[in-house]
Design a protein around this motif. Structure first.
Motif, PDB file in Angstrom:
ATOM      1  N   VAL A 273       0.844  -1.199   0.000  1.00 55.16           N
ATOM      2  CA  VAL A 273       0.000   0.000   0.000  1.00 55.16           C
ATOM      3  C   VAL A 273       0.878   1.247   0.000  1.00 55.16           C
ATOM      4  CG1 VAL A 273      -1.654   1.353   1.338  1.00 55.16           C
ATOM      5  CG2 VAL A 273      -1.960  -1.128   1.088  1.00 55.16           C
ATOM      6  N   ASN A 276       2.704   1.651  -3.321  1.00 56.71           N
ATOM      7  CA  ASN A 276       1.796   2.157  -4.363  1.00 56.71           C
ATOM      8  C   ASN A 276       1.542   3.640  -4.191  1.00 56.71           C
ATOM      9  OD1 ASN A 276       1.606  -0.420  -5.425  1.00 56.71           O
ATOM     10  ND2 ASN A 276      -0.317  -0.906  -4.347  1.00 56.71           N
ATOM     11  N   ARG A 277       1.402   4.081  -2.939  1.00 59.84           N
ATOM     12  CA  ARG A 277       1.163   5.511  -2.692  1.00 59.84           C
ATOM     13  C   ARG A 277       2.386   6.348  -3.085  1.00 59.84           C
ATOM     14  NH1 ARG A 277      -2.526   7.807   1.250  1.00 59.84           N
ATOM     15  NH2 ARG A 277      -4.431   6.546   1.259  1.00 59.84           N
ATOM     16  N   LYS A 280       2.554   6.777  -6.740  1.00 53.73           N
ATOM     17  CA  LYS A 280       1.537   7.671  -7.295  1.00 53.73           C
ATOM     18  C   LYS A 280       1.688   9.109  -6.788  1.00 53.73           C
ATOM     19  CE  LYS A 280      -2.048   4.184  -8.097  1.00 53.73           C
ATOM     20  NZ  LYS A 280      -2.233   4.503  -9.544  1.00 53.73           N
ATOM     21  N   ASN A 348      -2.844  -3.583  -6.098  1.00 49.67           N
ATOM     22  CA  ASN A 348      -3.325  -2.258  -6.499  1.00 49.67           C
ATOM     23  C   ASN A 348      -3.905  -1.489  -5.322  1.00 49.67           C
ATOM     24  OD1 ASN A 348      -2.736  -2.639  -9.288  1.00 49.67           O
ATOM     25  ND2 ASN A 348      -4.622  -3.868  -9.503  1.00 49.67           N
ATOM     26  N   ASP A 349      -3.759  -2.036  -4.111  1.00 42.04           N
ATOM     27  CA  ASP A 349      -4.379  -1.438  -2.941  1.00 42.04           C
ATOM     28  C   ASP A 349      -3.700  -0.132  -2.555  1.00 42.04           C
ATOM     29  OD1 ASP A 349      -6.192  -3.527  -2.714  1.00 42.04           O
ATOM     30  OD2 ASP A 349      -4.818  -4.721  -1.493  1.00 42.04           O
ATOM     31  N   LEU A 350      -4.564   0.832  -2.142  1.00 41.88           N
ATOM     32  CA  LEU A 350      -4.083   2.141  -1.703  1.00 41.88           C
ATOM     33  C   LEU A 350      -4.537   2.494  -0.291  1.00 41.88           C
ATOM     34  CD1 LEU A 350      -4.768   4.143  -4.994  1.00 41.88           C
ATOM     35  CD2 LEU A 350      -2.545   3.403  -4.129  1.00 41.88           C
ATOM     36  N   TYR A 351      -5.390   1.652   0.309  1.00 41.47           N
ATOM     37  CA  TYR A 351      -5.963   1.958   1.617  1.00 41.47           C
ATOM     38  C   TYR A 351      -6.039   0.685   2.466  1.00 41.47           C
ATOM     39  CZ  TYR A 351      -7.746   5.849  -1.229  1.00 41.47           C
ATOM     40  OH  TYR A 351      -7.861   6.915  -2.085  1.00 41.47           O
ATOM     41  N   PRO A 408      -6.436   9.098  -5.092  1.00 40.62           N
ATOM     42  CA  PRO A 408      -5.307   8.936  -6.018  1.00 40.62           C
ATOM     43  C   PRO A 408      -5.429   9.937  -7.164  1.00 40.62           C
ATOM     44  CG  PRO A 408      -6.906   7.177  -6.300  1.00 40.62           C
ATOM     45  CD  PRO A 408      -7.325   7.942  -5.094  1.00 40.62           C
TER      46      PRO A 408
END
Length: 412
Positions: A273, A276-277, A280, A348-351, A408
């Motif tokens: 997570v 990915n953050r 982005k 693909n997790d962001l949270y 995002p």
């Protein structure tokens, strides 16, 4: 008739007064009873030669006598010492005995006798000296001596160096200040710690074993060396696509992952997570960074929740306010957290937010995340603290929802 044959006191036969073989015998003179009872004259013993009366011979005889006596005494003494060395000792119960660094054999022997471990310090000292070979010594440390242990048993224990081991435990996620406090509180360790704290994240969480007399600074050095070795090993095997480019950044991110979850099976998921953050350009929005920015290495009091107002506090560590990583680690990460960041899951997790069972539930979209947060808050509704209600503040946990959660960026 020859009248001479009738005379008393003379022999007969050949007219020569002999005994028949030519030997002449004297007349037999009868003794009175008194004379018969008198002791006969004893001949004098032969006189010693001058050689036998020599002073040198007398001296040599004396020396030989003394040598024999000395041999008897030595053999008797050796027998006594060996028996004493092997016989059961005076200890009635098990006892601890301390050998200080630098103690010599004589001092150790005297201390053993003084503490009632052996019955005779001299026997222990001299017999033990015959066993030590090639610079071998009795090792420093604290030893468990069994009841009735012989001197030989005690010697073998001290030669082995198998002293009593104590341990100090540092769980993953402690700050350097918290680790130093544990070192200071340990009653067995000795010595002072340096006035200047080591860098955050530079000490390895682990269980460290030591014997009595070990210095606190020695444990601290072990912790530092072990962490550097672990970081170097894992960094060499990292995923080449990581957005962290230095070992320092690597440790910072691992320290955040360490504080976010204690579950081995989801560390790599949590790491994904944050990766990915970062990729982005999103803020990390990690609650533990807020805590470190407010309370530093002291840590948050256990009864103090995170309030919604804390999200807006301006500190160099508040990842709700800053982009990218904080300036330093916020804890000392363990191996599992470091490995999770070095090789995170590909998601693909962001949270993520707590699920009420000690773990987390993950989401790739803000809509999914908001639903997960609402579910979590229903679970937590009954856990709200009185302090928060009195202050009229909302308690938050995990990733924020709604307007507080960062969306995002739209892809071009």
């Amino acid at each position: 008739m020859n009248s001479s044959n009738d005379q008393p006191g003379y022999g007969s036969g050949n007219g020569h007064g002999g005994n028949g073989n030519g030997t002449t015998r004297g007349p037999i003179i009868p003794k009175s009873p008194n004379e018969a009872l008198k002791p006969e004259r004893v001949p004098e013993p032969p006189r010693r030669s001058k050689k036998a009366r020599s002073q040198l011979v007398i001296f040599l005889n004396f020396v030989m006598t003394m040598v024999v006596l000395v041999c008897i005494v030595v053999i008797g003494g050796l027998y006594y010492m060996i028996r004493t060395f092997q016989d059961p000792g005076p200890l009635e119960t098990n006892a601890h005995f301390m050998v200080r660094p630098g103690n010599g054999l004589a001092e150790i022997a005297n201390n053993l006798e003084r503490n009632g471990v052996v019955s005779d310090a001299r026997v222990f000292r001299y017999v033990t000296a015959t066993y030590l070979r090639g610079g071998e010594t009795l090792k420093a440390g604290e030893y468990d001596i069994k009841a009735k242990a012989s001197m030989k048993d005690v010697m073998e224990t001290l030669i082995s160096g198998k002293s009593i081991l104590y341990s100090v435990v540092f769980p993953e996620g402690l700050t350097v200040r918290q680790m130093m406090l544990r070192l200071n509180e340990d009653a067995v360790l000795e010595g002072d710690l340096p006035a200047e704290l080591p860098a955050e994240g530079s000490l390895r969480p682990d269980t460290y074993k030591f014997s009595r007399g070990t210095k606190r600074s020695e444990i601290l050095s072990q912790m530092h060396a072990a962490q550097q070795k672990t970081i170097d090993q894992i960094w060499e095997k990292r995923d080449p696509d990581l957005p962290v480019k230095t070992k320092a950044e690597f440790v910072v991110l691992a320290s955040i992952v360490e504080k976010e979850t204690g579950k081995d099976d989801e560390r790599a998921h949590v790491a994904s997570v944050f990766i990915n953050r970062l990729n982005k350009g999103m803020r990390l929005q990690s609650d533990p960074t807020i805590v470190y920015g407010i309370f530093g290495g002291e840590g948050k009091p256990s009864d103090r929740p995170i309030y919604k107002s804390d999200l807006t506090k301006q500190t160099p560590y508040n990842t709700y306010q800053i982009k990218g990583l904080p300036p330093t680690p916020i804890s000392n990460p363990g191996r599992a957290a470091l490995e999770a960041v070095a090789n995170p899951w590909r998601t693909n997790d962001l949270y993520f937010v707590a699920d009420g069972t000690g773990g987390h539930v993950f989401a790739a979209t803000l809509e999914e995340h908001n639903a997960n947060v609402r579910r979590w808050r229903r679970i937590e509704a009954e856990r709200s603290t009185g302090n928060a209600a009195a202050r009229g503040e909302e308690v938050v946990d995990g990733q924020p929802d709604g307007d507080d959660a960062e969306k995002p960026p739209k892809s071009n």
